[in-house]
Design a protein around this motif. Structure first.
Motif, PDB file in Angstrom:
ATOM      1  N   CYS A  22       0.874  -1.171   0.000  1.00  0.00           N
ATOM      2  CA  CYS A  22       0.000   0.000   0.000  1.00  0.00           C
ATOM      3  C   CYS A  22       0.910   1.221   0.000  1.00  0.00           C
ATOM      4  O   CYS A  22       1.823   1.321   0.830  1.00  0.00           O
ATOM      5  N   ARG A  23       0.648   2.134  -0.920  1.00  0.00           N
ATOM      6  CA  ARG A  23       1.485   3.324  -0.993  1.00  0.00           C
ATOM      7  C   ARG A  23       0.616   4.553  -1.112  1.00  0.00           C
ATOM      8  O   ARG A  23      -0.305   4.600  -1.946  1.00  0.00           O
ATOM      9  N   ALA A  24       0.892   5.530  -0.269  1.00  0.00           N
ATOM     10  CA  ALA A  24       0.163   6.789  -0.272  1.00  0.00           C
ATOM     11  C   ALA A  24       0.998   7.853  -0.973  1.00  0.00           C
ATOM     12  O   ALA A  24       2.213   7.896  -0.830  1.00  0.00           O
ATOM     13  N   ALA A  35      -2.855   0.697   8.319  1.00  0.00           N
ATOM     14  CA  ALA A  35      -3.522  -0.523   8.756  1.00  0.00           C
ATOM     15  C   ALA A  35      -4.088  -1.290   7.576  1.00  0.00           C
ATOM     16  O   ALA A  35      -4.209  -0.754   6.466  1.00  0.00           O
ATOM     17  N   TRP A  36      -4.433  -2.522   7.852  1.00  0.00           N
ATOM     18  CA  TRP A  36      -5.111  -3.370   6.872  1.00  0.00           C
ATOM     19  C   TRP A  36      -6.404  -3.893   7.474  1.00  0.00           C
ATOM     20  O   TRP A  36      -6.445  -4.301   8.646  1.00  0.00           O
ATOM     21  N   TYR A  99      -5.704   1.134   5.026  1.00  0.00           N
ATOM     22  CA  TYR A  99      -6.205   2.327   5.713  1.00  0.00           C
ATOM     23  C   TYR A  99      -4.997   3.159   6.112  1.00  0.00           C
ATOM     24  O   TYR A  99      -4.027   2.640   6.682  1.00  0.00           O
ATOM     25  N   VAL A 100      -5.076   4.453   5.814  1.00  0.00           N
ATOM     26  CA  VAL A 100      -3.958   5.348   6.120  1.00  0.00           C
ATOM     27  C   VAL A 100      -4.512   6.610   6.769  1.00  0.00           C
ATOM     28  O   VAL A 100      -5.451   7.208   6.250  1.00  0.00           O
ATOM     29  N   PRO A 112      -8.524  10.127   7.486  1.00  0.00           N
ATOM     30  CA  PRO A 112      -8.395   8.731   7.048  1.00  0.00           C
ATOM     31  C   PRO A 112      -8.653   8.574   5.558  1.00  0.00           C
ATOM     32  O   PRO A 112      -9.535   9.225   4.999  1.00  0.00           O
ATOM     33  N   PHE A 113      -7.864   7.733   4.937  1.00  0.00           N
ATOM     34  CA  PHE A 113      -8.040   7.386   3.536  1.00  0.00           C
ATOM     35  C   PHE A 113      -8.009   5.867   3.393  1.00  0.00           C
ATOM     36  O   PHE A 113      -7.292   5.181   4.124  1.00  0.00           O
ATOM     37  N   TRP A 114      -8.770   5.373   2.414  1.00  0.00           N
ATOM     38  CA  TRP A 114      -8.837   3.944   2.142  1.00  0.00           C
ATOM     39  C   TRP A 114      -8.320   3.647   0.745  1.00  0.00           C
ATOM     40  O   TRP A 114      -8.542   4.420  -0.194  1.00  0.00           O
TER      41      TRP A 114
END
Length: 124
Positions: A22-24, A35-36, A99-100, A112-114
């Protein structure tokens, strides 16, 4: 503003392994929690694992179903999180969501972003 990209899902046999990434990206100042979660058909979205940082050390937490089999990690240089999943079971089949919790430029509170979700299927 902030984009979350997931990768690494797929089909694996019972007992196999997969690694989710996962990369933001975007207007990011810092990320406290990554998180996952996962959601199987007909079920609610359930917590799997998280890693939280205070800038000095990381703290990880796992759902009971993930303990001993899954490992969450993060690379703050890349704003990335990973979920290494070993000894996979058919019951792990689900869509996995990243989840970030992001502090963005110009704000004082994290948002929060998904991610879009990655399908993991464990089947022989």
């Amino acid at each position: 503003q902030v984009q979350i990209e997931e990768s690494g899902g797929g089909l694996v046999q019972p007992g196999g392994s997969l690694r989710l990434s996962c990369r933001a990206s975007g207007s990011i100042v810092s990320i406290e929690t990554m998180a996952w979660y996962r959601q199987a058909p007909g079920n609610q979205r359930d917590f799997v694992a998280l890693v939280r940082t205070n800038g000095i050390s990381d703290y990880s937490e796992y759902a009971d179903s993930a303990k001993g089999r899954f490992t969450i990690s993060r690379d703050d240089n890349k704003n990335a999180a990973y979920l290494q999943m070993n000894s996979l079971k058919p019951g792990d089949t689900a869509v996995y969501y990243c989840y970030v919790d992001v502090l963005t430029i110009g704000t004082r509170q994290s948002t929060p972003f998904w991610g879009q979700g990655a399908q993991v299927t464990v089947s022989s």
